[in-house]
Design a protein around this motif. Sequence first.
Motif, PDB file in Angstrom:
ATOM      1  N   GLN A  82      84.992  13.708  27.612  1.00  0.00           N
ATOM      2  CA  GLN A  82      84.304  12.450  27.308  1.00  0.00           C
ATOM      3  C   GLN A  82      83.347  12.089  28.441  1.00  0.00           C
ATOM      4  OE1 GLN A  82      85.662   7.823  26.778  1.00  0.00           O
ATOM      5  NE2 GLN A  82      86.962   9.369  25.840  1.00  0.00           N
ATOM      6  N   GLN A  83      83.790  12.294  29.679  1.00  0.00           N
ATOM      7  CA  GLN A  83      82.940  12.088  30.847  1.00  0.00           C
ATOM      8  C   GLN A  83      82.823  13.433  31.567  1.00  0.00           C
ATOM      9  OE1 GLN A  83      81.277   9.403  31.483  1.00  0.00           O
ATOM     10  NE2 GLN A  83      82.224   8.169  29.886  1.00  0.00           N
ATOM     11  N   PRO A  84      81.737  14.182  31.324  1.00  0.00           N
ATOM     12  CA  PRO A  84      81.599  15.516  31.909  1.00  0.00           C
ATOM     13  C   PRO A  84      81.714  15.502  33.431  1.00  0.00           C
ATOM     14  CG  PRO A  84      79.905  15.136  30.256  1.00  0.00           C
ATOM     15  CD  PRO A  84      80.591  13.821  30.483  1.00  0.00           C
ATOM     16  N   LYS A 138      75.436  15.609  28.716  1.00  0.00           N
ATOM     17  CA  LYS A 138      76.080  15.908  27.443  1.00  0.00           C
ATOM     18  C   LYS A 138      75.468  17.154  26.810  1.00  0.00           C
ATOM     19  CE  LYS A 138      78.911  12.338  26.808  1.00  0.00           C
ATOM     20  NZ  LYS A 138      80.338  12.414  26.518  1.00  0.00           N
ATOM     21  N   ARG A 139      74.147  17.230  26.834  1.00  0.00           N
ATOM     22  CA  ARG A 139      73.475  18.382  26.228  1.00  0.00           C
ATOM     23  C   ARG A 139      73.815  19.677  26.963  1.00  0.00           C
ATOM     24  NH1 ARG A 139      67.558  17.050  23.883  1.00  0.00           N
ATOM     25  NH2 ARG A 139      67.939  14.961  23.119  1.00  0.00           N
ATOM     26  N   GLU A 141      76.531  20.263  28.633  1.00  0.00           N
ATOM     27  CA  GLU A 141      77.912  20.625  28.315  1.00  0.00           C
ATOM     28  C   GLU A 141      78.007  21.255  26.930  1.00  0.00           C
ATOM     29  OE1 GLU A 141      82.282  19.040  29.314  1.00  0.00           O
ATOM     30  OE2 GLU A 141      80.906  17.517  28.597  1.00  0.00           O
ATOM     31  N   PHE A 155      85.251  18.306  21.144  1.00  0.00           N
ATOM     32  CA  PHE A 155      84.394  17.333  21.827  1.00  0.00           C
ATOM     33  C   PHE A 155      85.089  15.975  21.807  1.00  0.00           C
ATOM     34  CE2 PHE A 155      81.462  20.546  20.233  1.00  0.00           C
ATOM     35  CZ  PHE A 155      80.632  20.765  21.314  1.00  0.00           C
ATOM     36  N   PRO A 158      81.776  12.495  22.255  1.00  0.00           N
ATOM     37  CA  PRO A 158      80.530  12.963  22.872  1.00  0.00           C
ATOM     38  C   PRO A 158      79.452  11.896  22.978  1.00  0.00           C
ATOM     39  CG  PRO A 158      80.736  13.782  20.621  1.00  0.00           C
ATOM     40  CD  PRO A 158      82.056  13.179  20.985  1.00  0.00           C
ATOM     41  N   GLU A 159      79.604  10.810  22.197  1.00  0.00           N
ATOM     42  CA  GLU A 159      78.613   9.740  22.234  1.00  0.00           C
ATOM     43  C   GLU A 159      78.806   8.789  23.415  1.00  0.00           C
ATOM     44  OE1 GLU A 159      82.049   8.161  19.716  1.00  0.00           O
ATOM     45  OE2 GLU A 159      81.010  10.069  19.986  1.00  0.00           O
ATOM     46  N   ILE A 162      75.975   7.435  26.466  1.00  0.00           N
ATOM     47  CA  ILE A 162      74.579   7.853  26.293  1.00  0.00           C
ATOM     48  C   ILE A 162      73.817   6.799  25.494  1.00  0.00           C
ATOM     49  CG2 ILE A 162      75.154  10.306  26.440  1.00  0.00           C
ATOM     50  CD1 ILE A 162      74.808  10.495  23.431  1.00  0.00           C
ATOM     51  N   LEU A 170      71.798  13.950  19.668  1.00  0.00           N
ATOM     52  CA  LEU A 170      73.114  14.581  19.700  1.00  0.00           C
ATOM     53  C   LEU A 170      73.567  14.922  18.283  1.00  0.00           C
ATOM     54  CD1 LEU A 170      75.452  15.197  21.784  1.00  0.00           C
ATOM     55  CD2 LEU A 170      76.421  13.014  21.085  1.00  0.00           C
TER      56      LEU A 170
END
Length: 239
Positions: A82-84, A138-139, A141, A155, A158-159, A162, A170
């Motif tokens: 969720q938080q890369p 995000k992209r 990852e 995932f 993923p939102e 952002i 996305l």
Amino acid sequence: MIVLKNITYEIDGKKILDNVNLSIEDRFVVITGPNGSGKSTLAKIIMGIVKPTSGQIIFNGEDITNLPINERADKGISYAFQQPVHFKGLKVRDLLELADKKNKSLKHACDILSEVGLCARDYLDRELNSTLSGGEIKRIEIAMAVARGTELTIFDEPEAGIDLWSFQNLIKIFEKLYKETAGNILIISHQERILKIADKIVYLKDGHVEHYDSRENILKFLKIDDAEPAKCSVLAEKF
């Protein structure tokens, strides 16, 4: 693909997941439900980040309940946080090479970045640090997940974190992944637009699977019109 048998997860005397039974075989499945329903915990249990208090996890017919994360990864499961995580000193090209050990060519790395809407010339030599926006991270990852090409990619929201423009792009990336990759996708999300591109949806509540059905039936249960243009708003209010 993934079969969860009597999965229970308890912490400090509270059951986060309570006897979850689930068989996930469809190519694109979304797990949704109210905040605190156990969605992210379930995803982490599949990946091996969290160990269930009891129950079994079967992947492609093999019991992986006690396998560590690296062995699950070797068997074909990927996880996008969720938080890369930021990696000081590591460049985007390094991450892609680590993800895909079979093909380390420059062209392959460029093609993967292009798939997620990033210009390779601008990003290959960028460091994975705070100079990158949430949408860019995000992209990248997702690009890493594409590079790995595993049988199952998870995932976790993923939102999260952002902006609207990045979220709209996305969705396009997930639609493209669905059309062009052979692997299965499992997404934890509240977002209506993500629910509307799923094959099936799992609805969790209070640690239980209350519904697991086709997109059409779950959207009807959530009182969402599948024919209307999907909104970007979070669905938490509906729960």
